[in-house]
Write an enzyme that holds these catalytic residues in place. Structure first.
Site, PDB file in Angstrom:
ATOM      1  N   CYS A 184      -5.022  -6.255  -6.572  1.00  0.00           N
ATOM      2  CA  CYS A 184      -4.885  -7.221  -5.478  1.00  0.00           C
ATOM      3  C   CYS A 184      -5.123  -6.702  -4.069  1.00  0.00           C
ATOM      4  O   CYS A 184      -5.865  -7.324  -3.309  1.00  0.00           O
ATOM      5  CB  CYS A 184      -3.488  -7.850  -5.553  1.00  0.00           C
ATOM      6  SG  CYS A 184      -3.207  -8.673  -7.117  1.00  0.00           S
TER       7      CYS A 184
HETATM    8  C1  UDX Z   1       1.011  -6.635  -5.118  1.00  0.00           C
HETATM    9  C2  UDX Z   1       2.004  -7.390  -4.245  1.00  0.00           C
HETATM   10  O1  UDX Z   1       3.207  -6.633  -4.135  1.00  0.00           O
HETATM   11  C3  UDX Z   1       2.327  -8.745  -4.867  1.00  0.00           C
HETATM   12  O2  UDX Z   1       3.184  -9.473  -4.015  1.00  0.00           O
HETATM   13  C4  UDX Z   1       1.017  -9.521  -5.054  1.00  0.00           C
HETATM   14  O3  UDX Z   1       1.273 -10.790  -5.629  1.00  0.00           O
HETATM   15  C5  UDX Z   1       0.081  -8.734  -5.928  1.00  0.00           C
HETATM   16  O4  UDX Z   1      -0.170  -7.437  -5.355  1.00  0.00           O
HETATM   17  P1  UDX Z   1       1.072  -5.146  -7.292  1.00  0.00           P
HETATM   18  O5  UDX Z   1      -0.362  -4.927  -6.978  1.00  0.00           O
HETATM   19  O6  UDX Z   1       1.476  -5.505  -8.663  1.00  0.00           O
HETATM   20  O7  UDX Z   1       1.644  -6.352  -6.320  1.00  0.00           O
HETATM   21  O8  UDX Z   1       1.820  -3.791  -6.934  1.00  0.00           O
HETATM   22  P2  UDX Z   1       2.708  -3.247  -5.739  1.00  0.00           P
HETATM   23  O9  UDX Z   1       4.021  -2.925  -6.289  1.00  0.00           O
HETATM   24  O10 UDX Z   1       2.617  -4.114  -4.563  1.00  0.00           O
HETATM   25  O11 UDX Z   1       1.958  -1.843  -5.406  1.00  0.00           O
HETATM   26  C6  UDX Z   1       0.588  -1.902  -5.042  1.00  0.00           C
HETATM   27  C7  UDX Z   1       0.117  -0.457  -4.825  1.00  0.00           C
HETATM   28  O12 UDX Z   1       0.737   0.100  -3.651  1.00  0.00           O
HETATM   29  C8  UDX Z   1       0.462   0.488  -5.986  1.00  0.00           C
HETATM   30  O13 UDX Z   1      -0.627   1.362  -6.219  1.00  0.00           O
HETATM   31  C9  UDX Z   1       1.657   1.275  -5.447  1.00  0.00           C
HETATM   32  O14 UDX Z   1       1.738   2.584  -6.004  1.00  0.00           O
HETATM   33  C10 UDX Z   1       1.314   1.352  -3.963  1.00  0.00           C
HETATM   34  N1  UDX Z   1       2.488   1.531  -3.116  1.00  0.00           N
HETATM   35  C11 UDX Z   1       3.445   0.562  -3.103  1.00  0.00           C
HETATM   36  C12 UDX Z   1       2.596   2.673  -2.322  1.00  0.00           C
HETATM   37  O15 UDX Z   1       1.720   3.537  -2.347  1.00  0.00           O
HETATM   38  N2  UDX Z   1       3.688   2.815  -1.525  1.00  0.00           N
HETATM   39  C13 UDX Z   1       4.687   1.881  -1.482  1.00  0.00           C
HETATM   40  O16 UDX Z   1       5.655   2.083  -0.766  1.00  0.00           O
HETATM   41  C14 UDX Z   1       4.563   0.718  -2.308  1.00  0.00           C
END
Ligand code: UDX
Length: 428
Positions: free
Chosen positions: A264
């Site tokens: 996403c």
């Molecule tokens: C995301 C949004 O959170 C969600 O609301 C939307 O509907 C879809 O996209 P998702 O892609 O499932 O959800 O994962 P998320 O938990 O948001 O993490 C996305 C990426 O960011 C991951 O690779 C995660 O490792 C990274 N991340 C997340 C970080 O590097 N640091 C953080 O503090 C949080």
């Protein structure tokens, strides 16, 4: 209410199960017969916390079919949860949405009662009015707002916690093309205890894009701070703790590391950036988020080269391949770019991931896949940790003892300092 849901991925299935838990009759539609059969036997085909137990408790409130026409005809509201993948140029491919719109229109042609179409898939502002509504009107012979209604109801579900996120949303956004549809959709959410935000459709779509862009920006910002902290010998996680108490900042999404992946963030930021450019606005922050995030992945390689000059022929172990913990999903995972770079440098790569190895092997059949971390690190000259799997928290120095060199670099903060002594992080 009788609900049909087109697309049974993690969004469609969790939405369906969530509405069934609220006593609605739900029929999920998918082209994949295996998925349909699994749902009808009460088995979940995706890994989502609590989903299997919930499916057991709802029994026949949730059924599935490959027959879209019957599902739409026998329901009063249809949620569209089909994929909207990126095209080469970063724009959104709306072919699945267009097919769904045509099929829905054909299915409601003979219906007398008012049918509501709810777009849950992420799509750029304006696409529904310009493309999808005309397709439904053409194939149904009805007028939007008269024979059928259209709403936008964006999802904010994170993989791994999608069912909980659906049942306990921070807010419910309803973008309506006509008030009647918005009112009916709001009544469907009456048992949810979350603020309802009623807007027009474009605003609802922009809320979705802006939410993901802000989250991607927050991760990129803490990574930037982390890169500076690294040069100053400061632990960015201590800094994150200190800033997180500020309610205006909040303490979530402040985990610095190798940057964001997943299906996403990059897709949505790219799509918004492209839409802006098409309207003559140069969205420079959005460009930076994408560039910085791509570069952030390579910082772990740069750090590795400093510690292990001359990578050619060296054996590097990679722990974690999924884009984040608790999923087998590798879409836009940082591990893809990092393993590609290691192979380009002539390294011998061994990898371990509790869930994502099978998916990763489709892209990288030539590397060694270990059945546990110990096997992966055996005789390795270095080890990179790329996913924050909770099982990695219990790794000890002993588990690394079979390495040639004990060079351990974290791309995600996960090792326990009391169990492992010499390691370093990409931003700590
Ligand atoms: C995301 C949004 O959170 C969600 O609301 C939307 O509907 C879809 O996209 P998702 O892609 O499932 O959800 O994962 P998320 O938990 O948001 O993490 C996305 C990426 O960011 C991951 O690779 C995660 O490792 C990274 N991340 C997340 C970080 O590097 N640091 C953080 O503090 C949080």
């Amino acid at each position: 209410m009788k609900i049909s849901i087109l697309g049974s991925g993690y969004v469609g299935l969790c939405t369906g199960v969530g509405f069934a838990l609220k006593n609605n009759d739900v029929i999920c539609v998918d082209i994949d017969r295996k998925k349909v059969d699994a749902i009808n036997s009460g088995v979940t085909i995706i890994e989502e916390a609590g989903l299997q137990e919930a499916m057991k408790s709802i029994g026949k409130k949730l059924t599935a079919t490959t027959d879209i026409a019957t599902a739409v005809r026998d329901s009063s509201i249809t949620f569209v949860c089909v994929g909207t993948p990126s095209m080469e140029d970063g724009s959104i491919d709306t072919k699945y949405l267009e097919n769904a719109s045509r099929e829905i229109g054909t299915s409601i042609k003979e219906k007398n009662d008012f049918h509501i179409v709810v777009i849950k898939s992420t799509v750029a502002p304006g696409v529904i009015e310009e493309k999808l509504i005309p397709l439904i009107e053409k194939s149904s012979g009805k007028k939007s707002g008269d024979g059928f209604g259209v709403c936008v109801n964006p999802e904010f579900l994170s993989e791994g916690t999608a069912l909980t996120d659906f049942i306990n949303p921070d807010r419910i956004v309803i973008g309506e093309n006509d008030k009647k549809s918005g009112d009916i959709l709001e009544s469907l959410y009456k048992d949810f205890s979350a603020p309802i935000v009623r807007t027009d459709m474009k605003t609802a779509e922009m809320i979705k894009y802006a939410s993901n862009t802000f989250l991607a920006a927050k991760v990129t910002m803490i990574n930037e701070i982390g890169n500076i902290c690294k040069k100053l010998g400061i632990d960015v996680y201590d800094v994150a703790k200190g800033i997180g108490y500020d309610k205006r900042i909040g303490n979530r999404f402040l985990n610095a590391g190798i940057g964001f992946g997943g299906s996403c963030f990059s897709k949505d930021v790219q799509a918004l950036c492209r839409s802006a450019k098409q309207m003559g606005y140069d969205a420079r922050i959005l460009d930076c988020i994408l560039d910085l995030n791509k570069n952030q992945r390579m910082r772990i390689i740069e750090l590795l080269k400093l510690k292990l000059p001359g990578l050619h022929g060296k054996h590097v172990a990679v722990l974690g391949l999924a884009f984040k913990a608790n999923t087998d999903d590798i879409r836009d995972s940082p591990a893809i770019d990092i393993v590609s770079e290691l192979i380009k440098e002539g390294c011998k790569v061994s990898a371990y991931d509790p869930k994502a190895a099978k998916n990763f092997e489709k892209l990288f059949p030539g590397i060694k896949y270990a059945k546990n971390m110990k096997e992966a690190v055996e005789n390795a000259d270095a080890c990179l940790i790329l996913t924050d799997w909770s099982e990695f928290m219990s790794i000890t120095d002993e588990d690394f003892s079979a390495m040639n060199n004990k060079i351990i670099i974290e791309g995600r903060r996960v090792l326990d300092k009391s169990r492992v002594k010499n390691f370093e992080g990409v931003c700590w």
